[in-house]
Motif scaffolding. Sequence first.
Motif, PDB file in Angstrom:
ATOM      1  N   LEU A  29       0.838  -1.203   0.000  1.00 52.95           N
ATOM      2  CA  LEU A  29       0.000   0.000   0.000  1.00 52.95           C
ATOM      3  C   LEU A  29       0.873   1.253   0.000  1.00 52.95           C
ATOM      4  O   LEU A  29       0.609   2.210  -0.743  1.00 52.95           O
ATOM      5  N   TYR A  30       1.922   1.237   0.814  1.00 44.70           N
ATOM      6  CA  TYR A  30       2.861   2.371   0.854  1.00 44.70           C
ATOM      7  C   TYR A  30       3.509   2.589  -0.520  1.00 44.70           C
ATOM      8  O   TYR A  30       3.604   3.721  -1.013  1.00 44.70           O
ATOM      9  N   ALA A  31       3.944   1.491  -1.154  1.00 43.21           N
ATOM     10  CA  ALA A  31       4.619   1.587  -2.452  1.00 43.21           C
ATOM     11  C   ALA A  31       3.673   2.117  -3.529  1.00 43.21           C
ATOM     12  O   ALA A  31       4.066   2.933  -4.368  1.00 43.21           O
ATOM     13  N   LEU A  32       2.425   1.654  -3.524  1.00 44.99           N
ATOM     14  CA  LEU A  32       1.455   2.119  -4.514  1.00 44.99           C
ATOM     15  C   LEU A  32       1.165   3.608  -4.345  1.00 44.99           C
ATOM     16  O   LEU A  32       1.109   4.361  -5.317  1.00 44.99           O
ATOM     17  N   ASN A  33       0.970   4.032  -3.107  1.00 49.83           N
ATOM     18  CA  ASN A  33       0.688   5.446  -2.845  1.00 49.83           C
ATOM     19  C   ASN A  33       1.883   6.325  -3.210  1.00 49.83           C
ATOM     20  O   ASN A  33       1.727   7.428  -3.750  1.00 49.83           O
ATOM     21  N   LYS A  34       3.085   5.849  -2.906  1.00 48.08           N
ATOM     22  CA  LYS A  34       4.295   6.617  -3.198  1.00 48.08           C
ATOM     23  C   LYS A  34       4.425   6.875  -4.693  1.00 48.08           C
ATOM     24  O   LYS A  34       4.887   7.947  -5.119  1.00 48.08           O
ATOM     25  N   ARG A  35       4.004   5.897  -5.510  1.00 45.80           N
ATOM     26  CA  ARG A  35       4.103   6.016  -6.972  1.00 45.80           C
ATOM     27  C   ARG A  35       2.813   6.527  -7.597  1.00 45.80           C
ATOM     28  O   ARG A  35       2.681   6.539  -8.811  1.00 45.80           O
ATOM     29  N   GLN A  36       1.868   6.936  -6.741  1.00 47.61           N
ATOM     30  CA  GLN A  36       0.569   7.455  -7.191  1.00 47.61           C
ATOM     31  C   GLN A  36      -0.140   6.463  -8.110  1.00 47.61           C
ATOM     32  O   GLN A  36      -0.744   6.832  -9.110  1.00 47.61           O
ATOM     33  N   GLN A  37      -0.051   5.198  -7.732  1.00 47.96           N
ATOM     34  CA  GLN A  37      -0.755   4.129  -8.435  1.00 47.96           C
ATOM     35  C   GLN A  37      -1.998   3.785  -7.608  1.00 47.96           C
ATOM     36  O   GLN A  37      -1.914   3.029  -6.645  1.00 47.96           O
ATOM     37  N   PHE A  38      -3.125   4.348  -7.991  1.00 46.35           N
ATOM     38  CA  PHE A  38      -4.338   4.236  -7.176  1.00 46.35           C
ATOM     39  C   PHE A  38      -5.362   3.274  -7.774  1.00 46.35           C
ATOM     40  O   PHE A  38      -6.570   3.439  -7.587  1.00 46.35           O
ATOM     41  N   GLY A  39      -4.872   2.283  -8.489  1.00 48.07           N
ATOM     42  CA  GLY A  39      -5.779   1.281  -9.052  1.00 48.07           C
ATOM     43  C   GLY A  39      -6.547   0.521  -7.985  1.00 48.07           C
ATOM     44  O   GLY A  39      -7.668   0.067  -8.230  1.00 48.07           O
TER      45      GLY A  39
END
Length: 264
Positions: free
Chosen positions: A185-195
């Motif tokens: 979740l941290y990695a997705l948010n950091k890369r602005q991947q909100f799928g």
Amino acid sequence: LLSSAHIPLSGRNPMLQEALGIRPHILVLNKMDLADPRRQPVSIGAGLAPGHRAAVTALLRVSLQIVPLVAKLVGNSPRYHRAESTEYSILVIGVPNMGKSSLINSLRRLHLKKGKATAVGGEPGITKAVLTRIQVCEKPLMYLVDTPGVLPPKLGDVETGMKLALCGAIRDHLVGEDIMADYLLYALNKRQQFGYVRRYGLAEACDDIEPVLRRVALAQGRTQKVKVLTGTGNVNMTMLNYPAAAYEFLRDFRAGRLGRVTLD
């Protein structure tokens, strides 16, 4: 040398790269269809020794250039040129669960129209020993050797270990699905991947893993019955199964259902 396009840098064992030395080798980035296309130009060729090549492939459409590229690279290397022998024996190496066995089977289907010759699976450790040579091409006569995935004895940092775990190079239970889900979740948010927001019907992106896993558990029907001791005796209650929800969250990432993501 096979690596995942999810982790083009973290997915390489530095000890294997040292062992390669001046030997002709090709870096194959697998699963490009699951990686962020905006980061592909950065990942292709990153960390390669001068004079060596990178090949990019998704196993659903194995690159036709791999076999010719191997033949050209070995043929142009004086140290490995043997006029009396026209066959090629190629070692396929990398960290666990990067698709080494799948690559061999796919090349075999592509060039020989034959079925799989080595076992594959969705977890590390399926290949447990260096196997016999497997023919993958007739002209030129080429054999590939499947090998077990090898991790370095000590990882450089915790984040590298988490990236390897997310991509299946380390067994989930050794790290903990809940910890891996939190880092994902941290990695997705950091890369602005909100799928994940769209997939699970969340109102907005969040940094707390608990509401995400709650939505996953509700959407996937991940519940468990537990006995609760009350003043009137044991009562069976149905509760959300958070560990199972964390596992589903990881599976969705690995299958590309949360979008195309590159962790490096």
